[in-house]
Motif scaffolding. Sequence first.
Motif, PDB file in Angstrom:
ATOM      1  N   TYR A   1       0.619  -0.739  -0.023  1.00 62.79           N
ATOM      2  CA  TYR A   1      -0.241  -0.649  -0.012  1.00 62.79           C
ATOM      3  C   TYR A   1       1.235   1.154  -0.137  1.00 62.79           C
TER       4      TYR A   1
ATOM      5  N   ILE B   1       1.868   2.671  -3.063  1.00 60.55           N
ATOM      6  CA  ILE B   1       0.246   3.209  -4.240  1.00 60.55           C
ATOM      7  C   ILE B   1       0.696   4.592  -3.451  1.00 60.55           C
ATOM      8  N   LEU B   2       0.995   4.661  -2.260  1.00 64.47           N
ATOM      9  CA  LEU B   2       1.148   5.963  -1.957  1.00 64.47           C
ATOM     10  C   LEU B   2       1.868   6.981  -1.940  1.00 64.47           C
TER      11      LEU B   2
ATOM     12  N   ASP C   1       0.800   7.702  -5.771  1.00 63.51           N
ATOM     13  CA  ASP C   1      -0.342   8.492  -5.862  1.00 63.51           C
ATOM     14  C   ASP C   1      -0.697   8.831  -4.357  1.00 63.51           C
TER      15      ASP C   1
ATOM     16  N   GLU D   1      -3.108  10.811  -2.898  1.00 60.47           N
ATOM     17  CA  GLU D   1      -4.262  10.843  -2.635  1.00 60.47           C
ATOM     18  C   GLU D   1      -5.681   9.584  -2.531  1.00 60.47           C
ATOM     19  N   ALA D   2      -4.293   8.184  -3.194  1.00 62.61           N
ATOM     20  CA  ALA D   2      -4.911   7.663  -3.717  1.00 62.61           C
ATOM     21  C   ALA D   2      -5.808   6.925  -1.464  1.00 62.61           C
ATOM     22  N   PHE D   3      -5.617   7.451  -0.821  1.00 61.84           N
ATOM     23  CA  PHE D   3      -6.213   6.727   0.609  1.00 61.84           C
ATOM     24  C   PHE D   3      -6.211   8.100   1.469  1.00 61.84           C
TER      25      PHE D   3
END
Length: 289
Positions: free
Chosen positions: A158, A161-162, A165, A167-169
């Motif tokens: 995870y 991904i952050l 991006d 703003e993903a989570f």
Amino acid sequence: MKEKEKVIIKSAIRLFAEKGYTSTSVQEIVQESGISKGAFYLSFKSKEALLVAILNYYSETLQNRILKYENLQLPPKEKFINQLIVMTETLLEHKEFIIMHSREQAIPLNDEVKKIIFKMHIKIHQLYHDNFLNIYGEKITPYLWDASTILEGIYQGYLRILFFDREAFEIHSLSSFIFNRMDIIVNDLLNQQEGPLLSNQKVTQFLNKAQVFFEDDNRNINAIIAKMKQELIEVGSKEDLEVSLEVIEAEISRDTPRPAIIQGMLSNFAFYPEFNVYINQIKKIYHLS
């Protein structure tokens, strides 16, 4: 750490993140820091030494932020989630430098850099272990390494991904989500019939091997010198070799050993094959040809 050193470190982090480690010169670092090149070398012997200082600074910053929650009177689950949050925030704060470090092959992964990175991984696992014990009690002990390894895999997935991006989570939601998934996994581990995959014995064997690999150079060199002295006794007293070994010992005790002196003294052992293994080990430590 002195304030001037912090200024240099923060300036270097910005430049390394923007341009890359290899493409950033010491001159650019001193200009960004607003100091002279002489002042830089009073704080750091080289750009490589600065990289080591950056990794130590990053590790200490992360550790201090996590430890703030240790003395707070929070339920174990809430404390763990908050520590995951602050760890994620700190990693994201330095994400450009971390990405640069992971992708730029030219960065000198010498023993000291690898040792710091290894110790950081161990500290993170210890953080996970302490929290698992606080939440689930002693029954989780046999499965601590399995649980922390699974958590590391989930968290890193995870986090990647952050990194690309932001703003993903929402970080708090992500930390709660990860903990809740781990809660299911840990309870399943506790209810299974088979034993742990990563037993304490297996992990201990791995850590012992890793400890030898990351052993401090000073301890290594002293052990090598001791073996060479023993070898001298076995091959018979040779005054020129004894003197050479004494010079090497005196040189390595200096704050800044001179490689040329060490290499010159080692050349006196070249005609004695029984010393080859020791010579090669010393050359590796001091990066001699």
